[in-house]
Design a protein around this motif. Structure first.
Motif, PDB file in Angstrom:
ATOM      1  N   PHE A  13       0.851   9.312  10.719  1.00 61.49           N
ATOM      2  CA  PHE A  13       0.704   9.014  12.032  1.00 61.49           C
ATOM      3  C   PHE A  13       2.004   8.781  13.043  1.00 61.49           C
ATOM      4  CE2 PHE A  13      -0.238   6.349  15.591  1.00 61.49           C
ATOM      5  CZ  PHE A  13      -0.661   7.198  16.588  1.00 61.49           C
ATOM      6  N   LEU A  14       2.575   7.865  12.183  1.00 62.91           N
ATOM      7  CA  LEU A  14       3.846   7.330  12.554  1.00 62.91           C
ATOM      8  C   LEU A  14       5.016   8.319  12.672  1.00 62.91           C
ATOM      9  CD1 LEU A  14       4.108   3.554  11.034  1.00 62.91           C
ATOM     10  CD2 LEU A  14       3.542   4.221  13.502  1.00 62.91           C
ATOM     11  N   ILE A  15       5.293   9.091  11.787  1.00 63.53           N
ATOM     12  CA  ILE A  15       6.049  10.199  11.317  1.00 63.53           C
ATOM     13  C   ILE A  15       5.712  11.232  12.448  1.00 63.53           C
ATOM     14  CG2 ILE A  15       7.226  12.029  10.003  1.00 63.53           C
ATOM     15  CD1 ILE A  15       8.239   9.146   9.319  1.00 63.53           C
ATOM     16  N   GLY A  59       0.843  -1.338   0.119  1.00 63.63           N
ATOM     17  CA  GLY A  59      -0.097  -0.023   0.024  1.00 63.63           C
ATOM     18  C   GLY A  59       0.855   1.120   0.006  1.00 63.63           C
ATOM     19  N   ARG A  60       1.854   1.202   0.780  1.00 66.28           N
ATOM     20  CA  ARG A  60       2.991   2.222   0.680  1.00 66.28           C
ATOM     21  C   ARG A  60       3.524   2.807  -0.565  1.00 66.28           C
ATOM     22  NH1 ARG A  60       4.155   6.060   2.040  1.00 66.28           N
ATOM     23  NH2 ARG A  60       5.938   6.384   3.238  1.00 66.28           N
ATOM     24  N   SER A  61       3.783   1.478  -1.242  1.00 70.40           N
ATOM     25  CA  SER A  61       4.752   1.655  -2.325  1.00 70.40           C
ATOM     26  C   SER A  61       3.711   2.273  -3.721  1.00 70.40           C
ATOM     27  CB  SER A  61       5.371   0.481  -2.804  1.00 70.40           C
ATOM     28  OG  SER A  61       4.347  -0.574  -3.133  1.00 70.40           O
ATOM     29  N   SER A  62       2.274   1.874  -3.376  1.00 68.71           N
ATOM     30  CA  SER A  62       1.043   2.317  -4.591  1.00 68.71           C
ATOM     31  C   SER A  62       0.654   3.662  -4.208  1.00 68.71           C
ATOM     32  CB  SER A  62       0.564   1.267  -4.708  1.00 68.71           C
ATOM     33  OG  SER A  62      -0.362   1.099  -3.640  1.00 68.71           O
ATOM     34  N   THR A 101      -2.854   3.568   3.991  1.00 65.50           N
ATOM     35  CA  THR A 101      -1.232   3.288   4.634  1.00 65.50           C
ATOM     36  C   THR A 101      -0.603   4.686   4.573  1.00 65.50           C
ATOM     37  OG1 THR A 101      -0.721   2.831   2.288  1.00 65.50           O
ATOM     38  CG2 THR A 101      -1.203   0.914   3.471  1.00 65.50           C
ATOM     39  N   THR A 102      -0.983   5.650   3.675  1.00 60.58           N
ATOM     40  CA  THR A 102      -0.457   6.901   3.781  1.00 60.58           C
ATOM     41  C   THR A 102      -0.689   7.638   4.960  1.00 60.58           C
ATOM     42  OG1 THR A 102      -0.369   7.032   1.482  1.00 60.58           O
ATOM     43  CG2 THR A 102      -0.075   9.166   2.707  1.00 60.58           C
TER      44      THR A 102
END
Length: 401
Positions: A390-392, A376-379, A384-385
């Motif tokens: 949120f994590l950052i 999901g992140r790669s696409s 996922t973004t």
């Protein structure tokens, strides 16, 4: 066709790493035969099975010679750590259950807590240390020193009674060692060994393993793993590229995604083959402590040495690595996610007395969700973004990024 060529090369790398890794493991186990269970799994076995990660990270950095190469190393080591923590213990448990040896395994809580807490502390240091826009030799040196502290503690933890038992076994004919030597014997032709990448058959054959043969096998296996890891790095670089060129074949189109994502899934799984096979074999022989501690000890080695040594060496020779904004965020996100998943895994291991089918399937399910997240992140998937942001944000709130 653009992704078929890299996939074929990665499949070849997996096969060779697996086969050559068997010979490497035979030699390293013989050399470390006087260590106790648990200690051998977290030290000798872990180092032996993690050599592909060392060479893969080294080649990513030295072949690409920039921050992208370092991101490939982070992807490989972090992806391997997640694979080791979830997939390897799960398949080891399912393997012994599947062949009817047991319905569940019991692993020493002391071993789980020792290696689990050490891994969490290591990853917390990794999260804080590898931050900012510039990485230098002292970052790699600190990571290597963390591993030295861990491995020193491991050897000190071998209490006197364990050492005495091993010494007595040797004095009484070395039954433990003889058994290991007999298991290391291989009959058959030299040619068959070459065709099947069976280095044990080539270097030992039908003879007893000794120090000279063990070191010769270890050296040749190390060189072989290094060569195939170079092939793995090239394949991953092609896979992530927009356009790449294959000598004599022309130009092809890759996936055009960050190299870190490719390394997270493909390079990490390929380099973790030896860990998987070793842990399954240990579990089938009833060495459950070694089976789990090998996976956890490999993670500590991967994070500290497989990434720290290439970083130290490269920056000594070429100066600091300057990380662009995008890679800083990707790296921080991945390191934070690695720490979170490790804490969850350790909680799963240590909850209850046994590890059975239910826990094994839960671990595999978590790894499947991780793979979906990476895809999901790669696409550019919105969900996922949002998780990534949120994590950052959480890291920035505590001053880490």
């Amino acid at each position: 066709m653009g992704i078929i060529i890299p996939l074929i090369l990665i499949a070849i790398a997996c096969l060779v790493i697996w086969r050559v890794g068997d010979g490497f493991m035979t030699a390293s186990e013989y050399i470390g035969r006087n260590l106790s269970d648990g200690v051998r799994g977290a030290s000798i076995n872990a180092v032996a099975s993690s050599m592909p990660e060392v060479f893969t990270s080294l080649f990513f950095l030295f072949v690409l010679s920039d921050a992208t190469g370092f991101s490939g190393g982070i992807g490989t080591t972090a992806g391997s750590a997640i694979f080791n923590g979830m997939v390897i213990p799960a398949v080891s448990v399912l393997a012994v259950i599947g062949i009817g040896l047991t319905k569940r395994i019991e692993v020493s809580k002391k071993v789980l807590l020792r290696d689990g807490i050490a891994l969490i502390i290591t990853e917390a240091i990794f999260l804080v240390l590898i931050s900012g826009s510039s990485l230098d030799w002292w970052h790699g040196l600190i990571l290597m020193c963390v591993y030295i502290v861990y491995i020193s503690y491991m050897f000190i933890s071998m209490n006197n009674s364990q050492k005495k038992a091993i010494f007595e076994a040797e004095q009484n004919g070395g039954s433990v060692d003889k058994k290991e030597e007999e298991e290391s014997e291989a009959d058959g032709s030299f040619f068959r060994g070459l065709v099947t990448f069976d280095l044990e058959r080539i270097f030992i054959g039908g003879r007893k393993i000794d120090d000279a043969r063990a070191w010769a096998l270890l050296l040749f296996a190390t060189v072989s793993i290094a060569l195939v890891c170079y092939l793995l790095v090239i394949a991953c670089d092609w896979m992530g590229a927009d356009v790449y060129e294959v000598p004599y074949l022309g130009e092809f189109h890759g996936l055009n995604i960050p190299l870190m994502f490719v390394a997270l899934v493909l390079a990490s799984a390929a380099s973790s083959f030896p860990d998987t096979i070793i842990s399954i074999k240990d579990a089938q022989r009833g060495k459950y402590d070694d089976a789990i501690s090998n996976a956890l000890g490999s993670n500590i080695f991967d994070v500290c040495f497989a990434l720290g040594f290439p970083l130290f060496l490269f920056t000594i020779l070429h100066g600091p690595i300057h990380m662009p904004e995008e890679l800083i965020d990707l790296s921080a996100e991945l390191r934070f996610l690695l720490l979170i998943l490790t804490i969850i895994c350790v909680l799963i291991y240590t909850t209850g007395k046994y590890i059975g089918r239910g826990k094994a399937l839960l671990l595999l399910g978590l790894y499947f969700l991780f793979i979906l997240y990476i895809i999901g992140r790669s696409s550019g998937n919105e969900i996922t973004t949002s998780i990534s942001e949120f994590l950052i944000g959480a890291l920035e709130a505590v001053g880490i990024r």
